[in-house]
Design an enzyme around this catalytic site. Structure first.
Site, PDB file in Angstrom:
ATOM      1  N   PRO A  89       0.848  -1.204   0.000  1.00 36.80           N
ATOM      2  CA  PRO A  89       0.000   0.000   0.000  1.00 36.80           C
ATOM      3  C   PRO A  89       0.880   1.249   0.000  1.00 36.80           C
ATOM      4  O   PRO A  89       1.930   1.257   0.657  1.00 36.80           O
ATOM      5  CB  PRO A  89      -0.767  -0.091   1.324  1.00 36.80           C
ATOM      6  N   GLY A  93       3.100   4.958   5.202  1.00 39.44           N
ATOM      7  CA  GLY A  93       4.213   4.802   6.141  1.00 39.44           C
ATOM      8  C   GLY A  93       4.868   3.438   6.092  1.00 39.44           C
ATOM      9  O   GLY A  93       5.538   3.032   7.030  1.00 39.44           O
ATOM     10  N   SER A  96       7.093   2.761   0.857  1.00 38.60           N
ATOM     11  CA  SER A  96       6.980   2.391  -0.560  1.00 38.60           C
ATOM     12  C   SER A  96       7.990   3.147  -1.425  1.00 38.60           C
ATOM     13  O   SER A  96       8.509   2.582  -2.388  1.00 38.60           O
ATOM     14  CB  SER A  96       5.559   2.592  -1.073  1.00 38.60           C
ATOM     15  N   SER A  97       8.299   4.393  -1.084  1.00 43.44           N
ATOM     16  CA  SER A  97       9.249   5.112  -1.940  1.00 43.44           C
ATOM     17  C   SER A  97      10.649   4.521  -1.797  1.00 43.44           C
ATOM     18  O   SER A  97      11.374   4.384  -2.781  1.00 43.44           O
ATOM     19  CB  SER A  97       9.242   6.612  -1.646  1.00 43.44           C
ATOM     20  N   ALA A  98      11.030   4.131  -0.592  1.00 47.42           N
ATOM     21  CA  ALA A  98      12.344   3.492  -0.409  1.00 47.42           C
ATOM     22  C   ALA A  98      12.380   2.133  -1.102  1.00 47.42           C
ATOM     23  O   ALA A  98      13.410   1.739  -1.659  1.00 47.42           O
ATOM     24  CB  ALA A  98      12.655   3.326   1.078  1.00 47.42           C
ATOM     25  N   ALA A  99      11.251   1.433  -1.104  1.00 48.15           N
ATOM     26  CA  ALA A  99      11.188   0.130  -1.780  1.00 48.15           C
ATOM     27  C   ALA A  99      11.383   0.308  -3.286  1.00 48.15           C
ATOM     28  O   ALA A  99      12.103  -0.469  -3.930  1.00 48.15           O
ATOM     29  CB  ALA A  99       9.857  -0.557  -1.479  1.00 48.15           C
ATOM     30  N   ASP A 140      14.507   4.229   6.123  1.00 47.84           N
ATOM     31  CA  ASP A 140      13.689   3.456   5.179  1.00 47.84           C
ATOM     32  C   ASP A 140      14.537   2.704   4.154  1.00 47.84           C
ATOM     33  O   ASP A 140      14.397   1.496   3.979  1.00 47.84           O
ATOM     34  CB  ASP A 140      12.725   4.377   4.413  1.00 47.84           C
TER      35      ASP A 140
END
Ligand code: PMV
Length: 309
Positions: A89, A93, A96-99, A140
């Site tokens: 999702p 928090g 997702s941006s680091a992923a 992250d």
């Protein structure tokens, strides 16, 4: 790894077990990588290009394009066309941006014939994260790059923070519940920064206590003391609430998870008016099933420790 003529890289999402926000001010945090995340696939092309997911709004698309251009430059990758697939999702928090940053960095580095781990991976992923978040603490992308439970501490100055894997004797399993959308991390971090600048000593006392909880929690993980870890999480939630980072929606979620038998429960990530909440359970699946029947968006993930066969 190269699969079917294309490069593939996975970047896991993350949850912060202890220490969000205080980590921005140089105190330690404990974070764990999720089984959900982002997969990037790259194929040779005429020019480097990231196929941006159609679901993103204009601002997010532009940020992603800029971030990718920065990562492509810093990894000296040959021209690749990258596509993304996510099971995570977004904007709650869960990192997702680091992923995305770690998944893209892995593909770019592999294609450039470089090591898609360790320092090169952290460097390229950090370039992308900086484009998304300005000045993130780094927890992250370090957690996503290491792909396990980590103790992270930011270094003063601009350099890379210190991250170390925290070995766990027992399975550390959490239930992750999504309590609605929230204001961007940047806004929540900036509002706290204003309060902290006005009453620096008062806020430093709370940040310091949160940092101690993160270290006690890391020790509890190493000793297999899940009750100790859960207690640290409960205290940490109270302190985040004291810092003005919780909301009635988040608090209600936390109380529900405790009623479900969580050893500890707290908001995770930046908090604010919504976002994600985690509960530590020896076995989260029955609670996941019960809460899903009540309409909750939730899932479980093992963050560390031995896997059941
Ligand atoms: O974006 P989130 O919700 O994963 O929050 C990141 C954690 C913070 O400590 C609030 C910010 C940071 O840069 O570490």
């Amino acid at each position: 790894a190269r699969k079917d003529g294309s490069w593939v890289g996975f970047g896991p999402g993350k949850v912060i077990l202890l220490g969000e926000h205080a980590v921005v001010y140089g105190y330690p945090a404990l974070a764990g990588a999720l089984s959900l995340g982002v997969t990037a696939r790259g194929e040779w092309a005429a020019r480097p290009k990231l196929v941006v997911p159609a679901s993103l709004n204009r601002t997010a698309r532009a940020a992603l394009e800029r971030a990718f251009a920065r990562a492509a430059r810093s990894s000296h990758a040959p021209p690749l066309r990258l596509t993304l697939e996510s099971t995570l999702p977004v904007a709650v928090g869960l990192g997702s941006s680091a992923a995305v940053a770690v998944a893209c960095a892995k593909v770019l580095l592999q294609a450039a014939g470089d090591r898609a781990q360790g320092k090169p991976l952290l460097r390229v992923a950090r370039e992308m994260e900086a484009e998304f978040h300005g000045t993130p603490s780094g927890v992250d992308h370090c957690c996503s790059a290491l792909g396990t439970l980590v103790r992270f501490q930011r270094r003063t100055g601009a350099g890379e923070g210190r991250a170390r894997a925290v070995p766990s004797r027992k399975p550390v399993k959490v239930l992750v519940a999504v309590a609605g959308l929230r204001t961007p991390t940047r806004t929540t971090v900036a509002a706290l920064r204003e309060r902290q600048a006005r009453w620096p000593e008062r806020y430093a006392r709370v940040f310091k206590e949160i940092g101690k909880l993160a270290d006690e929690g890391a020790r509890a993980v190493e000793e297999g003391d899940l009750e100790g870890l859960g207690d640290a999480m409960n205290l940490n939630h109270g302190l985040l609430s004291a810092l003005g980072l919780s909301s009635s929606a988040l608090d209600e979620c936390v109380y529900s998870l405790r009623r479900e038998g969580a050893l500890g429960a707290k908001l995770t990530g930046a908090g604010g008016d919504g976002g994600a909440v985690i509960g530590l359970f020896r076995e989260p699946e029955p609670a996941v099933a019960r809460l899903r029947r009540q309409g909750w968006t939730c899932f479980s993930s093992q963050l560390g420790g031995p896997l059941a066969l």
